[in-house]
Design a protein around this motif. Structure first.
Motif, PDB file in Angstrom:
ATOM      1  N   ARG A  19       0.835  -1.215   0.000  1.00  0.00           N
ATOM      2  CA  ARG A  19       0.000   0.000   0.000  1.00  0.00           C
ATOM      3  C   ARG A  19       0.863   1.255   0.000  1.00  0.00           C
ATOM      4  O   ARG A  19       0.539   2.235  -0.674  1.00  0.00           O
ATOM      5  CB  ARG A  19      -0.925   0.047   1.227  1.00  0.00           C
ATOM      6  N   LEU A  20       1.967   1.255   0.750  1.00  0.00           N
ATOM      7  CA  LEU A  20       2.871   2.415   0.750  1.00  0.00           C
ATOM      8  C   LEU A  20       3.493   2.616  -0.627  1.00  0.00           C
ATOM      9  O   LEU A  20       3.612   3.746  -1.102  1.00  0.00           O
ATOM     10  CB  LEU A  20       3.982   2.234   1.789  1.00  0.00           C
ATOM     11  N   ASP A  21       3.901   1.517  -1.276  1.00  0.00           N
ATOM     12  CA  ASP A  21       4.470   1.631  -2.624  1.00  0.00           C
ATOM     13  C   ASP A  21       3.454   2.259  -3.577  1.00  0.00           C
ATOM     14  O   ASP A  21       3.808   3.127  -4.382  1.00  0.00           O
ATOM     15  CB  ASP A  21       4.924   0.265  -3.144  1.00  0.00           C
ATOM     16  N   LEU A  99       8.135  14.558   2.547  1.00  0.00           N
ATOM     17  CA  LEU A  99       7.553  13.968   3.753  1.00  0.00           C
ATOM     18  C   LEU A  99       6.322  14.748   4.209  1.00  0.00           C
ATOM     19  O   LEU A  99       5.330  14.146   4.632  1.00  0.00           O
ATOM     20  CB  LEU A  99       8.601  13.906   4.869  1.00  0.00           C
ATOM     21  N   ALA A 100       6.377  16.054   4.123  1.00  0.00           N
ATOM     22  CA  ALA A 100       5.224  16.876   4.515  1.00  0.00           C
ATOM     23  C   ALA A 100       4.031  16.585   3.600  1.00  0.00           C
ATOM     24  O   ALA A 100       2.886  16.476   4.067  1.00  0.00           O
ATOM     25  CB  ALA A 100       5.590  18.357   4.473  1.00  0.00           C
ATOM     26  N   GLU A 101       4.300  16.447   2.309  1.00  0.00           N
ATOM     27  CA  GLU A 101       3.238  16.167   1.339  1.00  0.00           C
ATOM     28  C   GLU A 101       2.559  14.831   1.592  1.00  0.00           C
ATOM     29  O   GLU A 101       1.346  14.683   1.407  1.00  0.00           O
ATOM     30  CB  GLU A 101       3.811  16.197  -0.073  1.00  0.00           C
ATOM     31  N   PRO A 105      -1.488  11.401   3.819  1.00  0.00           N
ATOM     32  CA  PRO A 105      -1.847  10.115   3.219  1.00  0.00           C
ATOM     33  C   PRO A 105      -1.272   8.905   3.975  1.00  0.00           C
ATOM     34  O   PRO A 105      -1.941   7.875   4.095  1.00  0.00           O
ATOM     35  CB  PRO A 105      -1.259  10.210   1.805  1.00  0.00           C
ATOM     36  N   ALA A 106      -0.061   9.038   4.515  1.00  0.00           N
ATOM     37  CA  ALA A 106       0.520   7.931   5.289  1.00  0.00           C
ATOM     38  C   ALA A 106      -0.274   7.715   6.578  1.00  0.00           C
ATOM     39  O   ALA A 106      -0.537   6.577   6.970  1.00  0.00           O
ATOM     40  CB  ALA A 106       1.987   8.207   5.595  1.00  0.00           C
ATOM     41  N   ARG A 107      -0.675   8.814   7.231  1.00  0.00           N
ATOM     42  CA  ARG A 107      -1.519   8.708   8.433  1.00  0.00           C
ATOM     43  C   ARG A 107      -2.860   8.054   8.091  1.00  0.00           C
ATOM     44  O   ARG A 107      -3.374   7.224   8.852  1.00  0.00           O
ATOM     45  CB  ARG A 107      -1.748  10.089   9.046  1.00  0.00           C
ATOM     46  N   ARG A 112      -6.496   3.467   8.240  1.00  0.00           N
ATOM     47  CA  ARG A 112      -7.225   2.406   7.522  1.00  0.00           C
ATOM     48  C   ARG A 112      -6.878   1.037   8.094  1.00  0.00           C
ATOM     49  O   ARG A 112      -7.741   0.169   8.248  1.00  0.00           O
ATOM     50  CB  ARG A 112      -6.876   2.477   6.039  1.00  0.00           C
ATOM     51  N   MET A 113      -5.591   0.854   8.448  1.00  0.00           N
ATOM     52  CA  MET A 113      -5.122  -0.430   8.979  1.00  0.00           C
ATOM     53  C   MET A 113      -5.821  -0.760  10.301  1.00  0.00           C
ATOM     54  O   MET A 113      -6.108  -1.925  10.571  1.00  0.00           O
ATOM     55  CB  MET A 113      -3.608  -0.398   9.165  1.00  0.00           C
TER      56      MET A 113
END
Length: 137
Positions: A19-21, A99-101, A105-107, A112-113
């Motif tokens: 999912r990160l990829d 990283l700021a951008e 979405p990473a959070r 979601r997890m």
């Protein structure tokens, strides 16, 4: 017989990485490169060896990754004043911007997890993962 915890942890790790990829594809970086950048965000100015350990990759993989990230201007290397033979790796401005951008979405991916867990279950899950990591480190 219940499924092995080792299997479940690995399966989860692979799902997170996939999912990160997907999430990071537009930025042109991999989940492993993103992990290295987040390590530098927390511990800027570390050696390649330390970055490799903290990013869960081999020294050779890190050497390739450092070249790629430096080539993109996401990181920079400077001489270590305490050890002339060593260069420290620092997060560059474009790396901080990336990283700021992707922080939101990473959070959202993390949320979601754990979407089907309560806040207490999420906290317990986090603590269990930290405890398990400490037991093996």
């Amino acid at each position: 017989m219940s499924t092995s915890l080792l299997y479940l942890v690995k399966r989860t790790e692979l799902a997170v990485r996939a999912r990160l990829d997907e999430l990071l594809r537009p930025a042109g970086i991999t989940a492993l490169q993103y992990t290295a950048l987040t390590v530098l965000e927390r511990h800027d100015g570390i050696s390649a060896a330390q970055l490799a350990r903290d990013s869960f990759v081999t020294a050779q993989s890190m050497a390739d990754m450092v070249r790629a990230l430096e080539g993109r201007g996401l990181i920079r290397r400077e001489p270590n004043p305490a050890n002339r033979r060593e260069r420290l790796i620092l997060l560059a401005g474009p790396g901080r911007a990336l990283l700021a951008e992707y922080a939101g979405p990473a959070r959202a991916l993390e949320q979601r997890m754990v979407a089907d867990l309560t806040a207490d279950q999420t906290a317990a899950f986090r603590e269990a993962l930290v405890t398990a990591w400490r037991a093996l480190s």
